[in-house]
Write a protein that holds these residues in place. Structure first.
Motif, PDB file in Angstrom:
ATOM      1  N   PHE A  85       0.794  -1.233  -0.105  1.00  0.00           N
ATOM      2  CA  PHE A  85      -0.153  -0.071  -0.105  1.00  0.00           C
ATOM      3  C   PHE A  85       0.958   1.230   0.055  1.00  0.00           C
ATOM      4  O   PHE A  85       0.683   2.112  -0.693  1.00  0.00           O
ATOM      5  N   ILE A  86       1.873   1.452   0.903  1.00  0.00           N
ATOM      6  CA  ILE A  86       2.625   2.581   0.967  1.00  0.00           C
ATOM      7  C   ILE A  86       3.536   2.610  -0.254  1.00  0.00           C
ATOM      8  O   ILE A  86       3.684   3.915  -0.577  1.00  0.00           O
ATOM      9  N   ASP A  87       4.094   1.831  -0.843  1.00  0.00           N
ATOM     10  CA  ASP A  87       4.744   1.680  -2.388  1.00  0.00           C
ATOM     11  C   ASP A  87       3.754   2.656  -3.546  1.00  0.00           C
ATOM     12  O   ASP A  87       4.283   3.020  -4.181  1.00  0.00           O
ATOM     13  N   ARG A  88       2.363   2.419  -3.184  1.00  0.00           N
ATOM     14  CA  ARG A  88       1.760   3.262  -4.051  1.00  0.00           C
ATOM     15  C   ARG A  88       1.483   4.634  -4.093  1.00  0.00           C
ATOM     16  O   ARG A  88       0.598   5.413  -4.717  1.00  0.00           O
ATOM     17  N   LEU A  89       2.120   5.250  -2.721  1.00  0.00           N
ATOM     18  CA  LEU A  89       1.982   6.795  -2.449  1.00  0.00           C
ATOM     19  C   LEU A  89       2.930   7.407  -3.357  1.00  0.00           C
ATOM     20  O   LEU A  89       4.227   7.084  -3.358  1.00  0.00           O
ATOM     21  N   HIS A  90       2.429   8.289  -4.008  1.00  0.00           N
ATOM     22  CA  HIS A  90       3.670   9.221  -4.863  1.00  0.00           C
ATOM     23  C   HIS A  90       4.293  10.205  -3.942  1.00  0.00           C
ATOM     24  O   HIS A  90       5.276  10.612  -4.568  1.00  0.00           O
ATOM     25  N   ALA A  91       3.600  10.550  -2.908  1.00  0.00           N
ATOM     26  CA  ALA A  91       4.431  11.571  -2.174  1.00  0.00           C
ATOM     27  C   ALA A  91       4.005  11.437  -0.708  1.00  0.00           C
ATOM     28  O   ALA A  91       2.889  11.244  -0.489  1.00  0.00           O
ATOM     29  N   TYR A  92       4.968  11.609   0.090  1.00  0.00           N
ATOM     30  CA  TYR A  92       4.579  11.971   1.580  1.00  0.00           C
ATOM     31  C   TYR A  92       4.705  13.356   2.039  1.00  0.00           C
ATOM     32  O   TYR A  92       6.212  13.865   2.034  1.00  0.00           O
ATOM     33  N   LEU A  93       3.843  14.074   2.266  1.00  0.00           N
ATOM     34  CA  LEU A  93       3.856  15.672   2.694  1.00  0.00           C
ATOM     35  C   LEU A  93       4.271  15.377   4.119  1.00  0.00           C
ATOM     36  O   LEU A  93       3.439  15.144   5.169  1.00  0.00           O
ATOM     37  N   PRO A  94       5.420  16.195   4.694  1.00  0.00           N
ATOM     38  CA  PRO A  94       5.974  16.060   5.871  1.00  0.00           C
ATOM     39  C   PRO A  94       5.170  17.272   6.909  1.00  0.00           C
ATOM     40  O   PRO A  94       5.447  18.282   6.983  1.00  0.00           O
ATOM     41  N   GLY A  95       3.831  16.842   7.378  1.00  0.00           N
ATOM     42  CA  GLY A  95       3.072  17.673   8.163  1.00  0.00           C
ATOM     43  C   GLY A  95       3.754  18.133   9.319  1.00  0.00           C
ATOM     44  O   GLY A  95       3.376  19.171   9.745  1.00  0.00           O
ATOM     45  N   TRP A  96       4.731  17.466   9.677  1.00  0.00           N
ATOM     46  CA  TRP A  96       5.257  18.151  10.868  1.00  0.00           C
ATOM     47  C   TRP A  96       6.304  19.501  10.564  1.00  0.00           C
ATOM     48  O   TRP A  96       6.453  20.164  11.607  1.00  0.00           O
ATOM     49  N   GLU A  97       6.311  19.756   9.256  1.00  0.00           N
ATOM     50  CA  GLU A  97       6.953  21.164   9.046  1.00  0.00           C
ATOM     51  C   GLU A  97       6.002  22.162   8.872  1.00  0.00           C
ATOM     52  O   GLU A  97       6.484  23.516   8.579  1.00  0.00           O
ATOM     53  N   ILE A  98       4.612  21.639   8.867  1.00  0.00           N
ATOM     54  CA  ILE A  98       3.869  22.873   8.749  1.00  0.00           C
ATOM     55  C   ILE A  98       3.300  23.518  10.147  1.00  0.00           C
ATOM     56  O   ILE A  98       2.821  22.349  10.962  1.00  0.00           O
ATOM     57  N   ASP A  99       3.213  24.628  10.408  1.00  0.00           N
ATOM     58  CA  ASP A  99       2.782  25.420  11.531  1.00  0.00           C
ATOM     59  C   ASP A  99       1.408  25.094  11.829  1.00  0.00           C
ATOM     60  O   ASP A  99       0.519  24.918  10.909  1.00  0.00           O
ATOM     61  N   VAL A 100       0.987  25.137  13.113  1.00  0.00           N
ATOM     62  CA  VAL A 100      -0.272  25.142  13.705  1.00  0.00           C
ATOM     63  C   VAL A 100      -1.002  26.336  13.120  1.00  0.00           C
ATOM     64  O   VAL A 100      -0.232  27.467  13.010  1.00  0.00           O
ATOM     65  N   ILE A 101      -2.158  26.258  12.523  1.00  0.00           N
ATOM     66  CA  ILE A 101      -2.773  27.731  12.147  1.00  0.00           C
ATOM     67  C   ILE A 101      -3.072  28.604  13.060  1.00  0.00           C
ATOM     68  O   ILE A 101      -3.723  28.118  14.313  1.00  0.00           O
ATOM     69  N   ARG A 102      -2.667  29.906  13.026  1.00  0.00           N
ATOM     70  CA  ARG A 102      -3.153  30.967  13.892  1.00  0.00           C
ATOM     71  C   ARG A 102      -3.741  32.052  13.079  1.00  0.00           C
ATOM     72  O   ARG A 102      -3.511  32.107  11.954  1.00  0.00           O
ATOM     73  N   GLY A 103      -4.402  32.906  13.888  1.00  0.00           N
ATOM     74  CA  GLY A 103      -4.970  33.781  13.316  1.00  0.00           C
ATOM     75  C   GLY A 103      -4.139  34.751  12.261  1.00  0.00           C
ATOM     76  O   GLY A 103      -4.833  35.441  11.255  1.00  0.00           O
ATOM     77  N   GLU A 104      -3.067  35.266  12.667  1.00  0.00           N
ATOM     78  CA  GLU A 104      -2.215  36.051  11.750  1.00  0.00           C
ATOM     79  C   GLU A 104      -1.935  35.347  10.615  1.00  0.00           C
ATOM     80  O   GLU A 104      -1.354  35.911   9.838  1.00  0.00           O
ATOM     81  N   MET A 105      -2.183  34.016  10.473  1.00  0.00           N
ATOM     82  CA  MET A 105      -1.501  33.365   9.065  1.00  0.00           C
ATOM     83  C   MET A 105      -2.493  33.945   8.019  1.00  0.00           C
ATOM     84  O   MET A 105      -2.249  33.389   6.824  1.00  0.00           O
ATOM     85  N   PHE A 106      -4.050  34.086   8.464  1.00  0.00           N
ATOM     86  CA  PHE A 106      -5.132  34.549   7.318  1.00  0.00           C
ATOM     87  C   PHE A 106      -4.941  35.464   6.574  1.00  0.00           C
ATOM     88  O   PHE A 106      -4.292  36.845   7.287  1.00  0.00           O
ATOM     89  N   THR A 107      -5.086  35.544   5.253  1.00  0.00           N
ATOM     90  CA  THR A 107      -5.091  37.121   4.445  1.00  0.00           C
ATOM     91  C   THR A 107      -6.063  37.745   4.706  1.00  0.00           C
ATOM     92  O   THR A 107      -7.191  37.333   4.720  1.00  0.00           O
ATOM     93  N   LYS A 108      -5.877  39.110   4.334  1.00  0.00           N
ATOM     94  CA  LYS A 108      -6.934  39.963   4.082  1.00  0.00           C
ATOM     95  C   LYS A 108      -6.952  40.464   2.725  1.00  0.00           C
ATOM     96  O   LYS A 108      -7.650  41.498   2.326  1.00  0.00           O
ATOM     97  N   GLY A 109      -5.896  39.988   1.937  1.00  0.00           N
ATOM     98  CA  GLY A 109      -5.609  40.302   0.444  1.00  0.00           C
ATOM     99  C   GLY A 109      -6.860  39.821  -0.381  1.00  0.00           C
ATOM    100  O   GLY A 109      -7.569  38.924   0.032  1.00  0.00           O
ATOM    101  N   TYR A 110      -6.412  40.007  -1.766  1.00  0.00           N
ATOM    102  CA  TYR A 110      -7.292  39.352  -2.752  1.00  0.00           C
ATOM    103  C   TYR A 110      -6.670  37.955  -3.421  1.00  0.00           C
ATOM    104  O   TYR A 110      -5.316  37.591  -3.481  1.00  0.00           O
TER     105      TYR A 110
END
Length: 702
Positions: free
Chosen positions: A345-370
């Motif tokens: 099963f694992i060999d059929r995965l094309h990519a492993y995205l390292p979730g531990w490198e992604i920060d916990v979502i915080r309020g200042e991360m959201f955009t007010k732009g377009y």
């Protein structure tokens, strides 16, 4: 408005919206982002503030009148009855009633069933037969004396998705943006402020979009909770479907043999499995087998007839431990259910995205732009599924011929997805391609290296590519560089063999090579402690009094040697309430993190009392400590004392020590505020203390 926002509005007028407007209109409507942005796109796709203000009120009014809250379902039903017809926004699914040979709709929030639907509607919108689809619908009420006939009639229905997009105009407009600006535009389109992310962090976020642009692409992301792993798949596109990993079945996912109806893979571009991890979870072996066949061959069997589909799979779940712990004791797939912790099963995965490198979502991360109206971007990405960009890197680089066909295909599919997202019109430079190629190869290498740990029959592969000058450029994963002393271990080895492997690999000093992890814990600090504090170097019971106005005291010197080796620490202090007191708690946790070895897992639990004047702020600050600890190897939790009578202030470890404190963690005097810098703000040893005592007691067998 920023320069980027101005250019976004100039070149994509009518297809972009200010991203903070979603919160302005959402209220208590429990609907996906793409539903709200669909409505905003009708009335607020402009940079004119007056038009935006008017559009927001219009969208709010539409939601107020037509979005069905479950608590108000009875009122809406009455409105339909009295008016005879009414427009609603609801999640609708349809099933075939074989007894009456008719289609019947179910309105999820409105709570009505057996609503008559004509065959033409089903032919136009077949997804309604598979799962709930958000729609704007006109519902009629016509009472009949015949109890077998439902009074509810579906007159018209319009799934909430944009009708048509001009892909060539999209490609042409891409020419007006540099690579960095285009990446920032995509980041703003998925709701994030690009300034809160580094380059690699942005690319990791965009990797989550690859299943939407690549057919039959399989990606997994495992990491700490709270990093937004499932957000893209639940909120971003009407062509993606997020389902709980525990609710998967062969009929729902592939085909129902009783009626021959195809499942989710036949109707959706992306099927994402939420909460996929969990060692305690179980899965049907037949389901695992058919999933493996589909992931490898894009087909599945119904009896003797093979069927094909194009849906991509995304698997997201939470890890139980940090990276060094997994690398030392198991593998990076350890959190998967046993049936999926399978090399095939694992060999059929094309990519492993390292979730531990992604920060916990915080309020200042959201955009007010377009950014793009997500529904518009979703249609563009769907169009891109028809194209193949996988061999464009060959113009600049040559991937190692020693890499297997399956590995090569995985790298090419990831590359194709990234190029479609960032360079839909071509024009990428060799430097651009190399950056993306290294990420694509790393993502597959992460899978292959773990396979070698799980199954010894898988050979280790040298992932490299050749530059235009013929030079060999090797690819490594981040965790391989960060924890080499654990990355090359084979978990199946006996612990003594592990030690020998570490010694031979690291010259007998693996801990030191890991950034001094070994010297950060244990007894290395104790001679210093003897010289600078009243605590003796030996771990002995005793009572120590510290006089007011002295310096040279820190949590590390007071508590460090006594918490060494502990995996569970309980801090009881009823007065961790105000900001400075909660900051003390944070510094205690920082001390634990500094002293622990990278692979160790430690839980720190605080029992305190509520701040009656501002409990909400207290909760927010304490929760922020828990968020800050994600991925560190220290899990921080807290709770209010249930009795409300606790006055004790102590620290208890599972190694048998109890440290009694008359002031709890509040041992430092408030600093004198002034402009500039102060060592006392940064180093506890340079702070003036209050008078306090500490008592060390053996609380059991350590």
């Amino acid at each position: 408005m920023s320069d980027l926002d101005a250019r976004i509005n100039e070149h994509f007028a009518g297809f972009v919206v200010r991203k903070d407007l979603v919160k302005a209109v959402k209220g208590n409507a429990i609907v996906p982002t793409y539903v709200l942005e669909y409505l905003l796109g009708q009335y607020c796709a402009t940079d004119d503030e007056a038009s935006i203000a008017t559009g927001i009120e219009t969208v709010k009014e539409i939601l107020r009148k037509h979005y069905v809250h479950r608590s108000e379902a009875g009122l809406i039903q009455s409105t339909i009855k009295e008016k005879g017809r009414y427009k609603v926004i609801d999640q609708i699914s349809v099933s075939l009633n074989e007894k009456t040979d008719s289609y019947e709709a179910t309105f999820d929030n409105l709570g009505i069933k057996k609503v008559a639907v004509d065959s033409g509607t089903i032919k136009a919108h077949p997804k309604l037969l598979v799962t709930g689809v958000w729609c704007i619908a006109d519902v009629q009420y016509e009472f009949s004396e015949d109890a077998r006939i439902s009074p509810w009639i579906l007159e018209t229905i319009k799934p909430i998705q944009i009708a048509k997009v001009d892909y060539e105009s999209y490609r042409a407009a891409r020419e007006n943006f540099g690579t960095d600006d285009w990446i920032d535009l995509l980041m703003q389109s998925i709701g994030f402020n690009p300034e809160a992310f580094g380059r690699r962090a942005k690319l990791l976020q965009l990797m989550r979009l690859i299943p939407f642009v690549e057919r039959n692409y399989n990606i997994i992301e495992l990491g700490p909770k709270g990093t937004g792993k499932s957000h893209i798949y639940s909120e971003f596109s009407p062509h993606g479907q997020l389902i709980s990993g525990g609710e998967v079945s062969i009929p729902k996912l592939f085909v129902n043999n009783s009626n021959g109806r195809i499942g989710l893979v036949g109707y959706w571009d992306v099927v994402a499995f939420d909460e996929f991890a969990g060692r305690e979870k179980t899965a049907n072996k037949a389901l695992v087998d058919i999933m493996k066949n589909y992931m490898a061959n894009k087909t599945f069997s119904r009896g003797v007839n093979p069927m094909g589909a194009e849906a991509s799979f995304a698997f997201v779940g939470n890890t139980d431990h940090n990276v060094p712990f997994m690398l030392k004791n198991s593998d990076l797939f350890e959190a998967l259910p046993p049936q999926f912790h399978d090399s095939a099963f694992i060999d059929r995965l094309h990519a492993y995205l390292p979730g531990w490198e992604i920060d916990v979502i915080r309020g200042e991360m959201f955009t007010k732009g377009y950014g793009f109206i997500v529904d518009y971007l979703a249609e563009i990405l769907r169009h891109l599924r028809q194209e193949d960009f996988s061999h464009r890197p060959d113009l600049h680089f040559k991937i190692s011929e020693k890499i297997s066909t399956r590995d090569r295909d995985a790298i090419y599919k990831t590359m194709s997805g990234l190029l479609k997202l960032i360079f839909p019109n071509g024009g990428e430079t060799a430097e651009d391609v190399e950056e993306l190629l290294r990420l694509a190869m790393e993502s597959r290498k992460r899978v292959k290296d773990q396979l070698a740990r799980i199954d010894s029959t898988y050979p280790e592969v040298d992932f490299y590519y050749l530059g235009s000058d013929g030079t060999k450029r090797r690819v490594t994963t981040v965790e391989e560089e960060e924890y080499p002393q654990f990355y090359y271990l084979k978990p199946a080895l006996d612990p003594k063999e592990q030690e020998q492997t570490e010694t031979s690999t690291d010259g007998g000093d693996a801990a030191s090579d890991a950034g001094g992890a070994g010297s950060a814990s244990g007894t290395a600090a104790e001679p210093i402690l003897a010289a600078k504090t009243d605590v003796k170097p030996a771990l002995e019971e005793g009572h120590h009094v510290f006089t007011e106005d002295r310096k040279g005291i820190s949590y590390d010197r007071l508590f460090g040697p006594y918490i060494a080796g502990a995996s569970k620490i309980i801090v009881t202090d009823p007065y961790v309430r105000f900001f400075y007191q909660i900051r003390n708690m944070m510094e205690f946790v920082e001390m634990v993190i500094r002293r622990k070895s990278p692979e160790d897992q430690i839980s720190v639990h605080l029992v305190t009392g509520p701040d009656d004047g501002n409990v909400a702020k207290q909760r927010e600050l304490l929760d922020s400590i828990a968020d800050a600890c994600v991925g560190s190897g220290v899990a921080f939790t807290w709770a209010f004392d249930g009795t409300g009578t606790a006055h004790a202030r102590d620290i208890v470890t599972d190694t048998g020590w109890k440290i009694v404190l008359d002031r709890g963690l509040d041992i430092f005097q408030a600093p004198i505020r002034k402009d500039g810098f102060s060592l006392g703000d940064r180093l506890q040893e340079h702070r003036v203390i209050k008078g306090f005592y500490v008592t060390y007691v053996r609380n059991g067998e350590g």
